[in-house]
Motif scaffolding. Structure first.
Motif, PDB file in Angstrom:
ATOM      1  N   SER A 103     -39.136  85.525 -20.534  1.00 30.27           N
ATOM      2  CA  SER A 103     -39.287  84.090 -20.768  1.00 30.27           C
ATOM      3  C   SER A 103     -38.940  83.334 -19.493  1.00 30.27           C
ATOM      4  CB  SER A 103     -38.378  83.625 -21.908  1.00 30.27           C
ATOM      5  OG  SER A 103     -37.019  83.856 -21.597  1.00 30.27           O
ATOM      6  N   ASP A 104     -39.341  82.073 -19.465  1.00 30.01           N
ATOM      7  CA  ASP A 104     -38.997  81.222 -18.334  1.00 30.01           C
ATOM      8  C   ASP A 104     -38.659  79.831 -18.841  1.00 30.01           C
ATOM      9  OD1 ASP A 104     -41.445  80.059 -18.963  1.00 30.01           O
ATOM     10  OD2 ASP A 104     -42.468  80.760 -17.154  1.00 30.01           O
ATOM     11  N   THR A 105     -38.382  78.915 -17.915  1.00 30.13           N
ATOM     12  CA  THR A 105     -37.968  77.566 -18.279  1.00 30.13           C
ATOM     13  C   THR A 105     -39.000  76.878 -19.159  1.00 30.13           C
ATOM     14  OG1 THR A 105     -36.612  77.274 -16.307  1.00 30.13           O
ATOM     15  CG2 THR A 105     -37.462  75.279 -17.332  1.00 30.13           C
TER      16      THR A 105
ATOM     17  N   ASN B 249     -34.251  78.530 -10.247  1.00 31.54           N
ATOM     18  CA  ASN B 249     -34.203  79.830 -10.914  1.00 31.54           C
ATOM     19  C   ASN B 249     -35.302  80.713 -10.335  1.00 31.54           C
ATOM     20  OD1 ASN B 249     -33.407  77.766 -13.402  1.00 31.54           O
ATOM     21  ND2 ASN B 249     -32.206  79.638 -13.372  1.00 31.54           N
ATOM     22  N   TYR B 250     -34.956  81.958 -10.047  1.00 31.29           N
ATOM     23  CA  TYR B 250     -35.922  82.942  -9.550  1.00 31.29           C
ATOM     24  C   TYR B 250     -35.994  84.080 -10.568  1.00 31.29           C
ATOM     25  CZ  TYR B 250     -35.674  80.480  -5.125  1.00 31.29           C
ATOM     26  OH  TYR B 250     -35.731  79.504  -4.154  1.00 31.29           O
ATOM     27  N   GLY B 251     -37.173  84.253 -11.141  1.00 31.26           N
ATOM     28  CA  GLY B 251     -37.299  85.274 -12.160  1.00 31.26           C
ATOM     29  C   GLY B 251     -38.694  85.844 -12.230  1.00 31.26           C
ATOM     30  N   LEU B 252     -38.807  86.909 -12.968  1.00 29.66           N
ATOM     31  CA  LEU B 252     -40.109  87.528 -13.189  1.00 29.66           C
ATOM     32  C   LEU B 252     -41.049  86.549 -13.870  1.00 29.66           C
ATOM     33  CD1 LEU B 252     -39.172  91.028 -14.673  1.00 29.66           C
ATOM     34  CD2 LEU B 252     -39.773  90.507 -12.322  1.00 29.66           C
ATOM     35  N   ASN B 253     -42.311  86.609 -13.516  1.00 33.22           N
ATOM     36  CA  ASN B 253     -43.309  86.016 -14.378  1.00 33.22           C
ATOM     37  C   ASN B 253     -43.121  86.658 -15.750  1.00 33.22           C
ATOM     38  OD1 ASN B 253     -45.778  85.609 -15.840  1.00 33.22           O
ATOM     39  ND2 ASN B 253     -46.811  85.181 -13.910  1.00 33.22           N
TER      40      ASN B 253
ATOM     41  N   TYR C 163     -38.540  76.758 -11.576  1.00 28.66           N
ATOM     42  CA  TYR C 163     -38.469  78.175 -11.932  1.00 28.66           C
ATOM     43  C   TYR C 163     -39.562  78.877 -11.139  1.00 28.66           C
ATOM     44  CZ  TYR C 163     -37.895  82.360 -14.812  1.00 28.66           C
ATOM     45  OH  TYR C 163     -37.639  83.638 -15.250  1.00 28.66           O
ATOM     46  N   ILE C 164     -39.154  79.704 -10.195  1.00 25.80           N
ATOM     47  CA  ILE C 164     -40.119  80.374  -9.324  1.00 25.80           C
ATOM     48  C   ILE C 164     -40.413  81.763  -9.880  1.00 25.80           C
ATOM     49  CG2 ILE C 164     -40.492  81.380  -7.032  1.00 25.80           C
ATOM     50  CD1 ILE C 164     -38.482  78.260  -7.276  1.00 25.80           C
ATOM     51  N   HIS C 165     -41.702  82.008 -10.195  1.00 27.31           N
ATOM     52  CA  HIS C 165     -42.132  83.310 -10.699  1.00 27.31           C
ATOM     53  C   HIS C 165     -42.196  84.295  -9.535  1.00 27.31           C
ATOM     54  CE1 HIS C 165     -44.220  81.442 -14.449  1.00 27.31           C
ATOM     55  NE2 HIS C 165     -42.933  81.653 -14.631  1.00 27.31           N
TER      56      HIS C 165
ATOM     57  N   GLY D   5     -44.892  83.539  -5.984  1.00 29.40           N
ATOM     58  CA  GLY D   5     -45.257  83.697  -7.387  1.00 29.40           C
ATOM     59  C   GLY D   5     -46.741  83.690  -7.639  1.00 29.40           C
ATOM     60  N   LYS D   6     -47.546  84.169  -6.676  1.00 34.33           N
ATOM     61  CA  LYS D   6     -48.998  84.072  -6.785  1.00 34.33           C
ATOM     62  C   LYS D   6     -49.696  85.405  -7.058  1.00 34.33           C
ATOM     63  CE  LYS D   6     -49.512  79.921  -3.947  1.00 34.33           C
ATOM     64  NZ  LYS D   6     -50.160  79.329  -2.750  1.00 34.33           N
ATOM     65  N   LEU D   7     -48.923  86.483  -7.245  1.00 32.09           N
ATOM     66  CA  LEU D   7     -49.562  87.751  -7.566  1.00 32.09           C
ATOM     67  C   LEU D   7     -50.016  87.756  -9.023  1.00 32.09           C
ATOM     68  CD1 LEU D   7     -47.197  90.304  -5.803  1.00 32.09           C
ATOM     69  CD2 LEU D   7     -49.442  89.561  -5.054  1.00 32.09           C
TER      70      LEU D   7
END
Length: 387
Positions: free
Chosen positions: A193-195, A253-257, A311-313, A368-370
């Protein structure tokens, strides 16, 4: 104010004498090894180690204090000799009469006396105080009250995962079914999950969001993390950052997509095929692991979302295809830490150390662009190709 990278959910696998703490965690995941790895290769400034209630871990902390390798800070927390600040805590499993299922929660303490008092109190309410994430035989609100009486922080952990979490298992609709909302300091989101997803629930709008690794090995530390803007790296400033007090704040916040998380979509419990009906078209099973996306869709009630830190994916380096041990070693030899590689090194510098294609992929991971294929049912998503 200065910027600090922080991962606040790291497990301990073994004590210095080799006794297990988190049984499923790596054997080399000791407190001292965590504090060393946090500086290099990870490049973190603050770590939350959530098995510090264990008596042998407390003993290791006391030995480090006596040797002068660890210093207790006036405003809470402990500074290791390499400059990394330790925030000691614990993860507990709550399943009182109000829960629909078990819920994992995190608690952090500012000082050694507070940590030891909580460990002693906890030891009377769990089966084995030596081990991690034990089920506590106590009401959730009583646990909250005890944590707050010691000036601690109380945070529900990985709140949307299908198993042993607040919304994944513990409640029907609202956290107030189990917890006193006033005694919650922040919310840990978890890998799927993300923000943007979490803010679909209006009752979460008043809490700061945390993105942590839940690391079970040294390599997984800083898989997710946050950038904090603090007056100084202490327990007091950390607690204030959750509520934007005196300029202390969560800056990003830095997290997985979420697509990369293990539980993003509902899948067959046997073969991980995305759910398409009442029966799995691949194996015929009627058992499914409910995904975070579907669970949040069930709970969503917010029409307007609050303003949040970005929140950076960000894709962790270990997820990037082609980035093997040799390339990682070269990168670390040139740039020092993973935080430098992910945040500070420009593209031309990367191309001077690794192949052009890999440098481009690292840069796109940073932004976060992949493109990724969704995970689910316990299997991570995967990187597909360049955007």
């Amino acid at each position: 104010m200065n910027e600090f990278f922080s991962d606040l959910h790291i497990h301990i696998g073994r004590t210095l004498t080799g006794k297990p703490v988190k049984i499923t965690a790596s054997k080399n995941l000791t407190l001292t090894n965590i504090l060393k790895a946090a500086k290099f290769p990870k490049g973190l400034d603050i770590v939350g180690v959530i098995d510090c209630h264990s008596p042998e871990v407390i003993l290791e902390m006391e030995n480090l204090l006596e040797a002068g390798k660890l210093i207790e800070l006036v405003d809470g927390g402990f500074e290791y000799e390499n400059g990394v600040v330790l925030i000691p805590g614990t993860e507990i499993e709550i399943n009182d009469r109000h829960c629909k299922g078990p819920i994992h929660v995190l608690a952090y303490f500012p000082s050694m006396p507070a940590l030891k008092e909580f460990s002693n109190w906890l030891s009377e309410r769990v089966t084995n105080i030596q081990l991690s994430t034990q089920r506590i035989y106590e009401e959730a609100r009583v646990v909250q009250e005890k944590v707050k009486s010691l000036n601690g922080l109380f945070i529900p952990a990985h709140v949307f995962t299908p198993f042993k979490s607040l919304y994944g298992k513990g409640v029907e609709k609202s956290l107030t079914e189990v917890f006193d909302s006033a005694f919650i300091d922040a919310i840990e989101l978890g890998l799927s999950s993300d923000t943007n997803m979490a803010d679909q629930l209006s009752e979460l709008h008043s809490y700061g969001f945390l993105t942590n690794s839940d690391a079970h090995s040294l390599a997984k530390i800083a898989r997710e993390y946050q950038m904090l803007e603090l007056e100084e790296p202490t327990f007091k400033a950390l607690a204030q950052s959750f509520k934007n007090i005196d300029g202390n704040t969560i800056k990003a916040n830095y997290g997985l997509n979420p697509l990369l998380g293990k539980y993003y979509r509902t899948t067959c419990a046997n073969c991980f095929i995305p759910k398409q009906g009442a029966v799995c078209p691949n194996c015929g099973s009627q058992k499914f692991t409910r995904g975070v996306f579907e669970r949040i869709t069930q709970l969503a009630d917010a029409e307007v979302k609050p303003k949040r830190p970005p929140y950076i994916h960000q894709v962790p380096l270990e997820f990037i295809p082609g980035l093997g041990p040799k390339a990682m070693e070269n990168l670390l030899n040139h740039f020092g830490t993973e935080m430098n590689i992910l945040h500070r090194v420009n593209k031309s510098e990367l191309k001077g150390v690794v192949k052009k294609e890999l440098a481009e992929m690292i840069f796109q991971a940073r932004m976060g662009k992949l493109q990724v294929a969704a995970g689910g049912g316990g299997k991570y998503g995967r990187i597909q190709k360049f955007d």
